[in-house]
Design an enzyme around this catalytic site. Sequence first.
Site, PDB file in Angstrom:
ATOM      1  N   GLU A   1      -0.990  20.579  -4.976  1.00 36.67           N
ATOM      2  CA  GLU A   1      -2.330  20.987  -5.401  1.00 36.67           C
ATOM      3  C   GLU A   1      -2.595  22.492  -5.256  1.00 36.67           C
ATOM      4  O   GLU A   1      -3.687  22.886  -4.854  1.00 36.67           O
ATOM      5  CB  GLU A   1      -3.389  20.214  -4.591  1.00 36.67           C
ATOM      6  CG  GLU A   1      -3.307  18.717  -4.802  1.00 36.67           C
ATOM      7  CD  GLU A   1      -4.279  17.940  -3.928  1.00 36.67           C
ATOM      8  OE1 GLU A   1      -4.977  17.071  -4.463  1.00 36.67           O
ATOM      9  OE2 GLU A   1      -4.332  18.181  -2.704  1.00 36.67           O
TER      10      GLU A   1
HETATM   11  C1  ACM Z   1      -1.510  15.137  -1.585  1.00 37.07           C
HETATM   12  O1  ACM Z   1      -2.078  14.040  -1.488  1.00 37.07           O
HETATM   13  N1  ACM Z   1      -2.192  16.203  -1.976  1.00 37.07           N
HETATM   14  C2  ACM Z   1      -0.106  15.299  -1.288  1.00 37.07           C
END
Ligand code: ACM
Length: 509
Positions: free
Chosen positions: A324
Site C-alpha cells: 500500500e
Molecule cells: C496489508 O494488509 N496491507 C498487507
Amino acid sequence: MLILSAVLFSCTPRTPMDLLKESIIPKPASVTATNSSFVLSEKTAIYYQQSSEDLSFSGQYLADILNPSTGFNIRAEATGQNPGKGSIYLTLSDDKSELEKEGYELTITEDLITITAQNPAGIFYGIQTLRQLLPAKIESSSVQEGPWLIATGSIIDKPEYEYRGAMLDVSRHFFKAEDVKQFIDMLAAFKLNALHLHLSDDQGWRIEIKSWPNLTTHGGSTKVDGGEGGFYTQEQYKDIVKYAKERFIIIIPEIDMPGHTNAALASYAELNCDGKARELYTGIEVGFSTLCTDSEITYQFIDDVVRELAELNPGPYIHIGGDESHVTPMEDYIPFINRVQKIVTKYDKKVLGWDEIAHASLEPNATVQYWSKAENATKAVEQGAKVLMSPATKTYLDMQYDSTTRWGQHWAAYIEVDAAYSWDPASLVPGIGKDNILGVESALWTETITNLDELEYMVFPRIVGHAEIGWTKASDRNWDEYKVRLGNQSKRFKAMRINYYPSKLVPWK
Ligand code: ACM
C-alpha cells in the site's frame, strides 16, 4: 498396604479407549488404535534421551503442563537407557527419515509412551499431540480429579508446509512482551512455527534501534486513538526471540516501507523529502506516507535498522513490508525495493515482503506474502519466488465473523469459522501449486484490537483451522468432520483460558 495396592492396581484391567475417536487438531497424518489405555499417575516420569541435541526444555515443558492440573510431581530427566514401565520417553532417531524435519511418531502402550523424531522440533509436536489426548482439564492451572487416561495406539505425523505462521500488528496497538509470550504459547499448542511481528507502521515504531533512538522515544510514544504506545527494548525483543525459539517458533520482524512509515517520518525530519518532520498519527487511514526514496540518508537509515535487526534475530527472514505505498510512484517504488532487498541479503537474511514487492526484481531467495492481488503472487512465482499464503478474505483475523462482531473490520470479507477453514492454499490461485508455496500465515491487524482478550476472540478458533490447513494434507480435510473435532475443544479452550468466539456453526460440546 502400599505393596498390596500396587499389585491390585497393576492387575486392574485397563479402561478400553479408542485413539481413533480422539479430537486432535491439526489432524495427524496417520492414527492406529489398539483400544486400551495408559494411566498417567504420580509414578509417571518423563525421560529424555541423552543426546547431542538437547531435549531438556521439551521434557520440562511437558512436566510443566502435567503437574499443575494433576497435582503430581512428575520430573523430567535425561537417561542413557530404555526407561521402565509407566514412563513417557522422548527419543531422537536417525533412521526415521520419513518423519523429515518436523515429524514425530507417538506410540502409546499400556506401559509406555514414546515420542520419536529425527529432530527436537518433532518431539515438541509429539508433546502437543499427547497433550490433546489427555482430558481437557489437563490444561487447568489448579488441581483436578483424575483419572488421567490416554488411549493406546500410534500416531505417525508430519506437516504439509514448512511455514505455519501468525502475524501480530504491534504497531496500531502495542502488545507487551508478556502478552506476546502468551500468544506464542497458544500458537505452539497448534504446531505453528512462525510469529511475524509487524513492528512499524504509521501509528508506532515498536523496536528499539540504538543508532536511531527517536524512532521509539518519539515514534513509539502513541497508538491508534492516542494514548500511551510502547516499544520493545532490544533486551526484551531478544527475550521474546529466545522464548519463541524454545517453542520451535521463529520470529519474523517486519519494518514496513516505503509506505506505512509515518512514525519514522515523525521521528526524523531528514527521512522526509521536504526535510520536515511529520506529526505523529493516531488514525487508521493507510497509504499516505512514504520514505524519501531518492535520498541517500534513507538507505543509510534502512541499513542501520536492518543491521541491528539482523543482529537481534537468529531467524532467516526480515520482512520489508512494501504494501500500500500509494504515494510512492511505481518508478520510485521498484528501485527502492530492489535496493532494500540487497541490504537484507547483505546481512545474510532472506527477504519477505507483501505481494506488491513482486513488481520489483526479486532476490533469488525472496518470498512474497500474498494478501491481496493474485496477479502479484503470480508475478512472484514467475520470478521463481515462493509464496506465503495470507489471503485477506480467508486469513485476516481482524475481519469480523459477521455483522454482529464487536471488534474488527470487514473491508476484505466477513470470515466465519467455516470460511476460514474451507480453502486449499494449493488451489487458490491458478498456476500456484504446493511446490510454489512456503506455507500459510494468519494475520491480526490491530486497528480495533486493544488487548489480549480481544485478540483471542478474533484469533480463536479461526487460527486453529489455519493451523490445520498448514499441517494436514488437503485430502484429509473437510469442514463437516473438522467442525466436530473443533467443537470438542471448547472445554480445552476454557481450561486454557482462551477467550474464543463460540460460532453457531460449530457443535460445541
Ligand atoms: C496489508 O494488509 N496491507 C498487507
